[in-house]
Design an enzyme around this catalytic site. Structure first.
Site, PDB file in Angstrom:
ATOM      1  N   GLU A 112       0.857  -1.196   0.000  1.00  0.00           N
ATOM      2  CA  GLU A 112       0.000   0.000   0.000  1.00  0.00           C
ATOM      3  C   GLU A 112       0.887   1.239   0.000  1.00  0.00           C
ATOM      4  O   GLU A 112       2.119   1.132   0.054  1.00  0.00           O
ATOM      5  CB  GLU A 112      -0.943  -0.022   1.216  1.00  0.00           C
ATOM      6  CG  GLU A 112      -1.954  -1.165   1.153  1.00  0.00           C
ATOM      7  CD  GLU A 112      -2.887  -1.202   2.345  1.00  0.00           C
ATOM      8  OE1 GLU A 112      -3.388  -0.148   2.751  1.00  0.00           O
ATOM      9  OE2 GLU A 112      -3.122  -2.299   2.867  1.00  0.00           O
ATOM     10  N   HIS A 233      -8.868   9.129   4.118  1.00  0.00           N
ATOM     11  CA  HIS A 233      -8.491   8.127   3.113  1.00  0.00           C
ATOM     12  C   HIS A 233      -8.773   8.730   1.741  1.00  0.00           C
ATOM     13  O   HIS A 233      -9.852   9.267   1.514  1.00  0.00           O
ATOM     14  CB  HIS A 233      -9.294   6.843   3.320  1.00  0.00           C
ATOM     15  CG  HIS A 233      -8.683   5.670   2.620  1.00  0.00           C
ATOM     16  ND1 HIS A 233      -8.672   5.548   1.245  1.00  0.00           N
ATOM     17  CD2 HIS A 233      -8.035   4.577   3.094  1.00  0.00           C
ATOM     18  CE1 HIS A 233      -8.045   4.421   0.916  1.00  0.00           C
ATOM     19  NE2 HIS A 233      -7.640   3.820   2.023  1.00  0.00           N
ATOM     20  N   ARG A 292      -0.491   8.531   2.424  1.00  0.00           N
ATOM     21  CA  ARG A 292      -1.906   8.900   2.400  1.00  0.00           C
ATOM     22  C   ARG A 292      -2.150  10.399   2.581  1.00  0.00           C
ATOM     23  O   ARG A 292      -3.049  10.961   1.986  1.00  0.00           O
ATOM     24  CB  ARG A 292      -2.587   8.125   3.513  1.00  0.00           C
ATOM     25  CG  ARG A 292      -3.907   7.629   3.126  1.00  0.00           C
ATOM     26  CD  ARG A 292      -4.423   6.705   4.177  1.00  0.00           C
ATOM     27  NE  ARG A 292      -4.272   5.337   3.794  1.00  0.00           N
ATOM     28  CZ  ARG A 292      -4.654   4.330   4.559  1.00  0.00           C
ATOM     29  NH1 ARG A 292      -5.170   4.558   5.741  1.00  0.00           N
ATOM     30  NH2 ARG A 292      -4.512   3.096   4.150  1.00  0.00           N
ATOM     31  N   HIS A 353     -11.034   8.956   7.980  1.00  0.00           N
ATOM     32  CA  HIS A 353     -10.780   7.516   8.048  1.00  0.00           C
ATOM     33  C   HIS A 353     -10.193   7.063   9.378  1.00  0.00           C
ATOM     34  O   HIS A 353     -10.596   6.046   9.913  1.00  0.00           O
ATOM     35  CB  HIS A 353      -9.824   7.168   6.904  1.00  0.00           C
ATOM     36  CG  HIS A 353      -9.468   5.719   6.797  1.00  0.00           C
ATOM     37  ND1 HIS A 353     -10.425   4.731   6.612  1.00  0.00           N
ATOM     38  CD2 HIS A 353      -8.268   5.070   6.850  1.00  0.00           C
ATOM     39  CE1 HIS A 353      -9.820   3.542   6.550  1.00  0.00           C
ATOM     40  NE2 HIS A 353      -8.516   3.730   6.706  1.00  0.00           N
ATOM     41  N   ARG A 394      -0.314   8.120   9.777  1.00  0.00           N
ATOM     42  CA  ARG A 394      -0.177   6.660   9.920  1.00  0.00           C
ATOM     43  C   ARG A 394       0.119   5.992   8.575  1.00  0.00           C
ATOM     44  O   ARG A 394      -0.531   6.271   7.565  1.00  0.00           O
ATOM     45  CB  ARG A 394      -1.478   6.095  10.480  1.00  0.00           C
ATOM     46  CG  ARG A 394      -1.495   4.603  10.631  1.00  0.00           C
ATOM     47  CD  ARG A 394      -2.806   4.171  11.202  1.00  0.00           C
ATOM     48  NE  ARG A 394      -3.892   4.441  10.298  1.00  0.00           N
ATOM     49  CZ  ARG A 394      -4.338   3.592   9.381  1.00  0.00           C
ATOM     50  NH1 ARG A 394      -3.782   2.408   9.237  1.00  0.00           N
ATOM     51  NH2 ARG A 394      -5.344   3.922   8.600  1.00  0.00           N
TER      52      ARG A 394
END
Ligand code: SIN
Length: 526
Positions: A112, A233, A292, A353, A394
């Site tokens: 990811e 997100h 992200r 998110h 994160r």
């Protein structure tokens, strides 16, 4: 009496319950709806981790990716502990019956944003559901654990409520089936209530994510930390008449690409790969698979510049059989809306998110209070806690890992230091309280709250907007407090009171920041 009450039934709560119950203690899990109504159950991507304890290089890379995603604010000691304990905790999950995807003999590892290697174990695109299934089964079969669904934790019990020196003696709960307040005495309370995505109009979180545990611990005197860092997100599916639905970052890990309207048009009339046309390259050389914070901001800015409500996630250049096998949950959801994975461009936009900040905890999940001291009998684990692992942003799929490592640490700490106490429980302040007859002001206040947070405390912030939010939140807080003082608690009232408090903590932290880092971006700061 239960020795331990755990509030919340996601991965952290269930895992800690099993460990404490295995240690011979009685555990009660209180959870607001059904036990499976948790963010864990909706988690798609997976759990990052290195299983092989001798793979020092693999662990070092996981550590450096986490720290680089955290934009300089990770607690490096915590990151090392979590990465080093990952293998044992993932083996614990396997021994509880969790089944991760395999590639012949070995695990299939996904990738990811922000990961420099494939290291994410997953169960196709429904990893959280598989973890929740296995842990729930183990919990249901454990003689020392009682599950209390439809039970809302309202406030922690102390002799003098709000005094940070006071230990925790249990929890006041609202039994939602018969609307009765009840005291559950306990030697320790573990807060595992997840985040607060319900503060924003668009969120990937379930309806239970209203910051209840964080608010009740704060009212009891706990410290909160890094509240400004809210992770949006980048790719939630945005279609009419449906809630935002997470499209896992693992789809971009397999080559999915983000395009805006112009990029899509150019891609359709050329022979180039779609990534060549992605607007994300204006924000990072890693393009669609940057961390992200960067991708969400790129989507937000692009939508604002173009005046559109979405960007597009394209997958038509990928192997559709592979997509069909690896992303069945997403495919099913898309089909409901006549969209086809591996063919149609998918309309996506950022949605709230993950709550990166939260209750400040030490290395054993003990909640910290003023003077940097742990509050006796209070632990926080999972998304509600701020361990320092995630820094300012994160890294994808590190949350299930952090939750399981800290659930284990908190459980071990309680089993080794059970802190058994004889509690005298004060009465619930019920005098002069009336049944709340009109709920419509609460509904209106909740709408105003969500609009305020969406417009003024979103992905891109400014001092003017944050100050505007602060004024609005003060009004809301006064209104809700007036109703709270004279009403018998109801779920909507308890949640709204909690949400307004958490919104104020987020806004105050954002206003106090003088630099842009990770998930906090204020356009007035250079
Ligand atoms: C995702 O599947 O993209 C979400 C995983 C995460 O939030 O870590």
């Amino acid at each position: 009496m239960p020795e331990v009450v755990i509030v919340g039934s996601g991965i952290a709560g269930l895992f800690a319950a099993l460990k404490i119950a295995d240690g011979g203690h009685q555990v009660t899990i209180v959870t607001k709806q059904r036990p499976t109504d948790s963010s864990t159950n909706w988690a798609q991507g997976g759990i990052a981790g290195i299983l092989d304890k001798t793979d020092g290089k693999g662990m070092d890379l996981h550590i450096s990716d986490t720290i680089s995603s955290g934009d300089g604010l990770c607690n490096e000691n915590v990151v090392r502990i979590v990465v080093e304990e990952a293998g044992d905790r993932i083996r614990d999950l396997l021994s509880r019956g969790v089944e991760f995807e395999k590639n012949e003999d070995d695990f299939h590892l996904a990738k990811e944003g922000g990961h420099s290697a494939r290291r994410i174990l997953h169960a196709k695109d429904a990893t959280g559901k598989e973890i929740e299934r296995a842990l729930s089964e183990a919990v249901n079969n454990h003689n020392n654990i009682t599950m209390r669904p439809n039970t809302l934790g309202v406030d922690l019990i102390q002799t003098v409520h709000g005094d940070p020196k006071e230990g925790i003696k249990g929890i006041w709960c609202l039994d939602l089936a018969d609307s009765i307040m009840e005291a559950i005495p306990a030697d320790a309370v573990l807060i595992a209530t997840g985040g607060c995505g319900q503060l924003w109009e668009k969120t990937t979180n379930p309806s239970v994510a209203s910051g209840d545990g964080m608010a009740m611990a704060y009212r009891a005197g706990a410290n909160v930390k890094d509240m400004a860092f809210i992770q949006f997100h980048p790719t939630a599916l945005m279609v009419p008449d449906d809630r935002p639905f997470l499209i896992t970052e693992a789809l971009r890990g397999e080559g999915g690409v983000l395009l805006d309207d112009k990029g899509l048009k150019k891609y359709r009339t050329s022979d180039q790969e779609p990534e060549f046309f992605s607007f994300t390259h204006e924000y990072s050389p890693d393009g669609s698979l940057a961390t992200r914070d960067i991708v969400a901001r790129a989507c937000d800015q692009t939508m604002k510049i173009n005046g559109s409500n979405q960007v597009w996630l394209v997958t038509d250049h990928l192997d559709s059989t592979k997509l069909h096998n690896e992303f069945p949950t997403i495919e099913k959801r898309l089909n409901r809306h006549n969209l086809s994975l591996g063919k149609d461009p998918l309309p996506v936009a950022p949605a709230a998110h993950y709550t990166v900040g939260g209750l400040e905890v030490d290395l054993f999940g003990r909640v910290i209070t003023s003077g940097n001291k742990p509050m006796p009998g209070l632990y926080a684990i999972g998304e509600v806690a701020c361990t320092g692992m995630h820094g300012a942003n994160r890294l994808a799929s590190n949350s299930l890992l952090e939750a399981v490592v800290f659930a284990d640490r908190a459980a071990k700490h309680f089993v080794e230091n059970p802190n058994l106490i004889d509690s005298i429980i004060p009465e619930w302040r019920a005098d002069g309280m009336a049944i709340l007859e009109e709920h419509s002001p609460l509904v209106r206040d909740l709408e105003t709250l969500k609009k305020t947070m969406t417009d003024d405390v979103g992905i891109v912030r400014s001092f003017d907007r944050l100050n505007r939010a602060k004024r609005m939140l003060l009004l809301l807080s006064n209104e809700v407090e007036l109703i709270w003082r004279k009403s018998i608690p109801t779920r909507d009232l308890v949640e709204l009171r909690n949400l307004v408090l958490i919104a104020s903590l987020i806004t105050d932290d954002a206003l106090a920041r003088t630099e842009n880092r990770g998930l906090h971006y204020n356009k007035d700061i250079i």
